[in-house]
Write a protein that holds these residues in place. Structure first.
Motif: not given
Length: 146
Positions: A80-106
């Protein structure tokens, strides 16, 4: 126009949504599945733990340093982090909101690069992977004008 990506995830499923501006709602960009995270621990390892000789008459069982389920969750977080990084490098988004379960957020936070971390505006430690888009929109009203 500022594009916001919303990652809704837990250790076995993730959904990436985009908001393209006020009154545009949410649009599903991508869906991710990681069925290995749902497997039982026994199904994730190839065979029984090994054994080692100990001082005395007994034997000790080898215990792996990493829990197989934790390892699979970490692999998914990295994906998932690679996907978000790829989106950042292609300027697909300028803002990110994370809605992630408590054990997985870390795991997600530790896998994100510093450039992606700088784009995170809000974080919710909730598991909304089974929520409908309507309910998700209601939960996100406080941080984004949908």
């Amino acid at each position: 126009m500022s594009i916001t990506w919303i990652l809704v995830a837990n250790a076995s499923a993730a959904y990436l949504y985009a908001n393209y501006g006020p009154k545009k709602g949410l649009q599903k960009v991508k869906e991710f599945r990681h069925d290995a995270s749902r497997e039982k621990r026994v199904g994730l390892v190839s065979d029984r733990p090994g054994s080692n000789k100990s001082n005395g008459n007994g034997r000790g069982a080898y215990i792996p340093a990493t829990d197989p389920k934790q390892h699979e969750a970490h692999n998914f977080a990295c994906r998932l982090a690679r996907e978000l990084e790829q989106g950042r490098t292609t300027n697909s988004y300028q803002r990110l909101i994370l809605v992630v379960s408590a054990p997985f957020i870390g795991l997600i936070n530790s896998s994100l690069g510093s450039h992606v971390h700088n784009l995170v505006s809000d974080t919710f430690e909730k598991d909304y992977t089974r929520a409908s888009e309507k309910n998700l929109t209601r939960h996100l009203e406080s941080c984004i004008y949908l």
